[in-house]
Design an enzyme around this catalytic site. Structure first.
Site, PDB file in Angstrom:
ATOM      1  N   MET A 132       1.048  -1.208   0.034  1.00  0.00           N
ATOM      2  CA  MET A 132       0.073  -0.082  -0.033  1.00  0.00           C
ATOM      3  C   MET A 132       0.789   1.214  -0.079  1.00  0.00           C
ATOM      4  SD  MET A 132      -3.256  -0.928   2.640  1.00  0.00           S
ATOM      5  CE  MET A 132      -2.396  -0.400   3.997  1.00  0.00           C
ATOM      6  N   THR A 133       1.197   1.723  -1.394  1.00  0.00           N
ATOM      7  CA  THR A 133       2.167   2.708  -1.188  1.00  0.00           C
ATOM      8  C   THR A 133       1.780   4.111  -0.640  1.00  0.00           C
ATOM      9  OG1 THR A 133       1.244   3.460  -3.409  1.00  0.00           O
ATOM     10  CG2 THR A 133       2.912   2.158  -3.560  1.00  0.00           C
ATOM     11  N   CYS A 134       0.571   4.225  -0.472  1.00  0.00           N
ATOM     12  CA  CYS A 134       0.078   5.543   0.340  1.00  0.00           C
ATOM     13  C   CYS A 134       0.436   5.384   1.844  1.00  0.00           C
ATOM     14  CB  CYS A 134      -1.394   5.843   0.095  1.00  0.00           C
ATOM     15  SG  CYS A 134      -2.494   4.375   0.730  1.00  0.00           S
ATOM     16  N   ALA A 135       0.793   4.209   2.322  1.00  0.00           N
ATOM     17  CA  ALA A 135       0.937   4.001   3.628  1.00  0.00           C
ATOM     18  C   ALA A 135       2.227   3.645   3.965  1.00  0.00           C
ATOM     19  CB  ALA A 135       0.070   3.114   4.382  1.00  0.00           C
ATOM     20  N   ASN A 136       3.294   3.393   2.560  1.00  0.00           N
ATOM     21  CA  ASN A 136       4.563   2.622   2.860  1.00  0.00           C
ATOM     22  C   ASN A 136       4.409   1.286   3.815  1.00  0.00           C
ATOM     23  OD1 ASN A 136       5.552   5.142   1.720  1.00  0.00           O
ATOM     24  ND2 ASN A 136       5.747   6.230   3.428  1.00  0.00           N
TER      25      ASN A 136
END
Length: 167
Positions: A132-136
Site C-alpha cells: 500500500m504505497t500511500c501508507a509505505n
C-alpha cells in the site's frame, strides 16, 4: 516543464544558472538528489516498523533485512519505488519517511495453510509480496526460505514496474 522552470528560477536567485555547466549530469544528480545507495544495512532495523505478526526477530524479517542489505543501488531504488511509489527517499532517508515503512505478515491467498517443520506455511511460497504505497506498507508472506523470498521480492519489484494493482 513548469517544475524545471521553477527550479531554474529559484536556483538563479542564488547562483548564476550557467555555473551548473561545470558539472556532468551524474554529478548534478548526486548534488541535488544525494548518493545512489538509499540506505545503510545498519540503519534498516531502526527505521522500519514490524507489525501484524512480525517482530524484528521474526525469521522472515531477518531474511528480508539481509536481502535488503545485499541489494544493489538499482534494486534499492526499485524496492523504494515498489513500496513508496517514489524511487528515492526523502532527505534524511528511511528515518524521515512518513509514514514509517511498515512490514506486516501477509497470509497465504490459497486459504490452504499447511505448516512445515519450521512453522512456515508452504502455501506462502506461491504468493507475491504486495504493498500500500500511500501508507509505505509492505505485506510480506512468510516464505519458507530466504532464497524464495529473494526471488519473489525481486520479481515483484522489478517485473511489476509501471503497473498498479490493488492488493
Amino acid at each position: 516543464m513548469k517544475q524545471v522552470e521553477a527550479f531554474r528560477s529559484g536556483f538563479s536567485q542564488v547562483f548564476d544558472i550557467s555555473s551548473l555547466q561545470i558539472f556532468s549530469p551524474q554529478e548534478l544528480d548526486y548534488l541535488i538528489c544525494g548518493r545512489q545507495e538509499i540506505w545503510e544495512a545498519e540503519s534498516l532495523v531502526d527505521n522500519i516498523k514490524f507489525d501484524h505478526g512480525f517482530t524484528a526477530k521474526s525469521p522472515a524479517i531477518i531474511n528480508l533485512l539481509e536481502i535488503m542489505s545485499e541489494f544493489t543501488p538499482d534494486q534499492q531504488h526499485a524496492f523504494c519505488q515498489f513500496v513508496t511509489g517514489a524511487s528515492r527517499l526523502p532527505t534524511g532517508g528511511l528515518a524521515a519517511l512518513s509514514p514509517k515503512l511498515t512490514i506486516v505478515r501477509k497470509h497465504p491467498s490459497s486459504g490452504v495453510s499447511t505448516l512445515n517443520t519450521s512453522g512456515v506455511t508452504d502455501a506462502a511460497d506461491d504468493d507475491l509480496p504486495s504493498v500500500m504505497t500511500c501508507a509505505n506498507y509492505l505485506k510480506l508472506p512468510p516464505y519458507s526460505t530466504k532464497e524464495v523470498m529473494r526471488k519473489k521480492l525481486l520479481y515483484a519489484i522489478l517485473e511489476g514496474r509501471g503497473s498498479f494493482d490493488l492488493s
